[in-house]
Scaffold this motif. Structure first.
Motif, PDB file in Angstrom:
ATOM      1  N   ARG A   1      -5.220   1.057  -0.026  1.00 40.49           N
ATOM      2  CA  ARG A   1      -5.063   2.077  -1.048  1.00 40.49           C
ATOM      3  C   ARG A   1      -5.811   1.673  -2.322  1.00 40.49           C
ATOM      4  NH1 ARG A   1      -1.794   6.086  -0.860  1.00 40.49           N
ATOM      5  NH2 ARG A   1      -0.392   5.035   0.622  1.00 40.49           N
TER       6      ARG A   1
ATOM      7  N   THR B   1      -6.892  11.086   3.115  1.00 36.59           N
ATOM      8  CA  THR B   1      -6.168  10.772   4.344  1.00 36.59           C
ATOM      9  C   THR B   1      -5.447  12.022   4.801  1.00 36.59           C
ATOM     10  OG1 THR B   1      -4.633   9.230   5.388  1.00 36.59           O
ATOM     11  CG2 THR B   1      -4.101   9.931   3.144  1.00 36.59           C
TER      12      THR B   1
ATOM     13  N   CYS C   1      -3.609  -0.064   8.513  1.00 34.65           N
ATOM     14  CA  CYS C   1      -3.615  -1.220   7.606  1.00 34.65           C
ATOM     15  C   CYS C   1      -4.676  -2.247   7.963  1.00 34.65           C
ATOM     16  CB  CYS C   1      -2.242  -1.863   7.576  1.00 34.65           C
ATOM     17  SG  CYS C   1      -1.659  -2.438   9.188  1.00 34.65           S
TER      18      CYS C   1
ATOM     19  N   LEU D   1      -2.472   5.623   7.480  1.00 34.18           N
ATOM     20  CA  LEU D   1      -2.993   4.465   6.771  1.00 34.18           C
ATOM     21  C   LEU D   1      -3.093   3.309   7.756  1.00 34.18           C
ATOM     22  CD1 LEU D   1      -1.760   3.185   3.267  1.00 34.18           C
ATOM     23  CD2 LEU D   1      -3.036   1.836   4.892  1.00 34.18           C
TER      24      LEU D   1
ATOM     25  N   GLY E   1       0.440   3.838   9.838  1.00 38.02           N
ATOM     26  CA  GLY E   1       0.906   4.741   8.800  1.00 38.02           C
ATOM     27  C   GLY E   1       2.205   4.318   8.171  1.00 38.02           C
TER      28      GLY E   1
ATOM     29  N   ASN F   1       0.802  -1.232   0.000  1.00 35.90           N
ATOM     30  CA  ASN F   1       0.000   0.000   0.000  1.00 35.90           C
ATOM     31  C   ASN F   1       0.828   1.271   0.000  1.00 35.90           C
ATOM     32  OD1 ASN F   1      -2.490  -1.362  -0.020  1.00 35.90           O
ATOM     33  ND2 ASN F   1      -2.496  -1.525   2.223  1.00 35.90           N
TER      34      ASN F   1
ATOM     35  N   GLU G   1       2.185   9.355   6.490  1.00 41.39           N
ATOM     36  CA  GLU G   1       0.832   9.229   5.940  1.00 41.39           C
ATOM     37  C   GLU G   1      -0.019   8.350   6.856  1.00 41.39           C
ATOM     38  OE1 GLU G   1      -0.980   8.045   1.591  1.00 41.39           O
ATOM     39  OE2 GLU G   1       0.550   6.743   2.462  1.00 41.39           O
TER      40      GLU G   1
ATOM     41  N   TYR H   1     -12.522   4.406  10.708  1.00 47.41           N
ATOM     42  CA  TYR H   1     -11.484   5.077   9.924  1.00 47.41           C
ATOM     43  C   TYR H   1     -11.534   6.586  10.152  1.00 47.41           C
ATOM     44  CZ  TYR H   1      -8.836   6.807   5.936  1.00 47.41           C
ATOM     45  OH  TYR H   1      -7.930   7.484   5.137  1.00 47.41           O
TER      46      TYR H   1
ATOM     47  N   ILE I   1      -6.968   6.567   0.007  1.00 46.15           N
ATOM     48  CA  ILE I   1      -7.137   5.564   1.064  1.00 46.15           C
ATOM     49  C   ILE I   1      -8.627   5.387   1.314  1.00 46.15           C
ATOM     50  CG2 ILE I   1      -6.578   4.915   3.425  1.00 46.15           C
ATOM     51  CD1 ILE I   1      -4.164   5.083   1.598  1.00 46.15           C
TER      52      ILE I   1
END
Length: 468
Positions: free
Chosen positions: A64, A115, A59, A57, A37, A14, A55, A81, A70
């Motif tokens: 992505r 994001t 998981c 993210l 991230g 990602n 970033e 999220y 995202i």
């Protein structure tokens, strides 16, 4: 020295491809990734310098899309999220207010690709993890030069109401000049949707036991445990044991005691205090722990002697102590049984040998001396003498051979010359029997018939002796 750079973004799932532009930042490499991230090495086109770009993210709940944005893995995770995204931006705003030399500086944050991103200073140097791999067991002076400034920065973060929750050797960066700096801030403090799911951010060995539970109280003592675990790694050259495993078998006390050969008892006792499994027994604030490290306050942790048991037990030490005692008891029991058993076997073997040696021993022959022949009246009134007993209590020697035929006894009026001749012949025969190992058979010419004698004798003697 420059921080290690991973230029292959394909290693990280990602991650954005190298060369991607996000706002005025061009991505040059991937520096690392965590549960919440990915951190990139970027080039700031406005300021013309390298920066670190982080970033958001998570998981576990997002991935992505093809356009680089995202998106949550499902609509049911959308709220989680968004909640995490707001926490990420709040943390960036808070860290941007800090201007501490030992905390990574965040000077910008923004939203893009659905994001958010943090822009931080890119530092030259290396992580504490790389230093410990290259130089195990650093001197105590150098460790204190890293630990004490690091605690100053962590104290400022706690006073602002934040917890790091993911302190480990790779998240402590050592500048080429300027001392240590705590990086990757806030990655472990995010709980998805407030559900208390810490699975993605718990680092075994450095996370305290309360981070494994959503209901346990977390606070400054949780970060203190992680910092103590980092320097436990430095003084023992081993990662600290997992907090869950320590509830059953704890080796921390023994390892710290063994490190007394290289480090002072004051430092090791402070580390043991910070690594207490029960959070209420740890320092409750960084300031309290600093006073203990500097000797300004008493450390309520007794450093045990090397190889001594403490706390909930060091099981290998217990096994080593009890094993020789068990062996000695087994050997003693075996010895008590072996002595009488050996005596019984010896008696049995002697009995077998005794039965096998029933053959009478050879008796050396002696010349037969002629004795006067008793009269008939004397022999009728006297019984013959029984054979003498040998040393084992048996009667005299006997032979299993059939009796040898002898000449009839001479009458009492017979001249004595033939008797002497017969005695000489008998002596010669005895000598011959002794030479070939057979017991000599005595001549009984002088014994009268014993038909009227009623004395009982063993059957062996009755069959072996002539004239019975």
């Amino acid at each position: 020295m420059q921080a290690p750079v991973t230029t292959d973004s394909a290693v990280y799932r990602n991650a954005l491809p190298v060369g991607t532009e996000v706002m005025e930042y061009r991505l040059e490499a991937v520096l690392g990734a965590g549960g919440f991230g990915i951190t990139y090495l970027g080039w700031d086109a406005h300021l013309q310098k390298r920066v670190a770009l982080k970033e958001y993210l998570p998981c576990d709940i997002a991935l992505r899309a093809l356009d680089g944005s995202i998106v949550p893995v499902g609509t049911q995770r959308n709220d989680d999220y968004r909640w995490g995204l707001e926490r990420f931006l709040q943390e960036a705003r808070t860290l941007a207010q800090f201007s501490h030399p030992h905390i990574v500086r965040v000077y910008r944050y923004f939203e893009a690709n659905d994001t958010a991103y943090m822009v931080m200073d890119y530092e030259h140097g290396e992580s504490l993890s790389r230093l410990l791999k290259r130089e195990p067991y650093p001197p105590e002076e150098r460790l204190c030069a890293i630990l004490l400034p690091l605690l100053d920065g962590l104290r400022a973060v706690h006073e602002a109401g934040f917890l790091h929750r993911d302190i480990k050797p790779s998240n402590i960066f050592l500048r080429e000049q300027g001392g240590p700096v705590l990086i990757d801030f806030g990655a472990a403090r995010h709980t998805i949707g407030g559900s208390g799911n810490y699975t993605a951010v718990v680092t075994p060995g450095y996370a305290p036991i309360e981070q494994y539970s959503a209901q346990a109280a977390q606070g400054p003592w949780s970060d203190i445990y992680a910092v103590a675990g980092v320097f436990y790694r430095a003084v023992t050259n081993e990662n600290p044991p997992d907090a869950v495993g320590r509830m059953r078998r704890d080796t921390v006390a023994a390892q710290l005691a063994a490190a007394r050969e290289r480090y002072s008892a004051a430092l090791l006792s402070a580390l043991g205090w910070g690594l207490e499994t029960e959070e209420s027994r740890r320092p409750q604030s960084v300031a309290e722990w600093q006073d203990g490290l500097l000797g300004k306050a008493r450390v309520p942790y007794a450093l045990s002697e090397p190889h001594a048991d403490r706390g909930n037990g060091d099981l290998p030490t217990t096994v080593v102590r009890t094993l020789p005692v068990t062996r000695r008891s087994r050997y003693a029991a075996a010895y008590r049984w072996a002595v009488p058993l050996a005596a019984i076997v010896a008696i049995a073997l002697w009995s077998v040998y005794d039965r096998g040696s029933e053959q009478p021993p050879a008796v050396p022959s002696t010349p037969t001396v002629a004795t006067p022949t008793p009269s008939t009246s004397e022999t009728a009134s006297a019984s013959p003498e029984p054979p003498a007993a040998d040393k084992r209590g048996r009667r005299g020697p006997s032979s299993t051979k059939p009796p040898v035929a002898r000449k009839a006894a001479a009458p009492a009026s017979t001249p004595r010359a033939p008797e002497r001749i017969a005695g000489d012949a008998q002596a010669a025969e005895d000598n011959a029997s002794a030479e070939d190992g057979r017991a000599p058979v005595r001549d009984a010419v002088a014994l009268p018939p014993l038909r009227d004698v009623t004395r009982e004798r063993p059957s062996r003697e009755r069959t072996a002796r002539p004239g019975t």
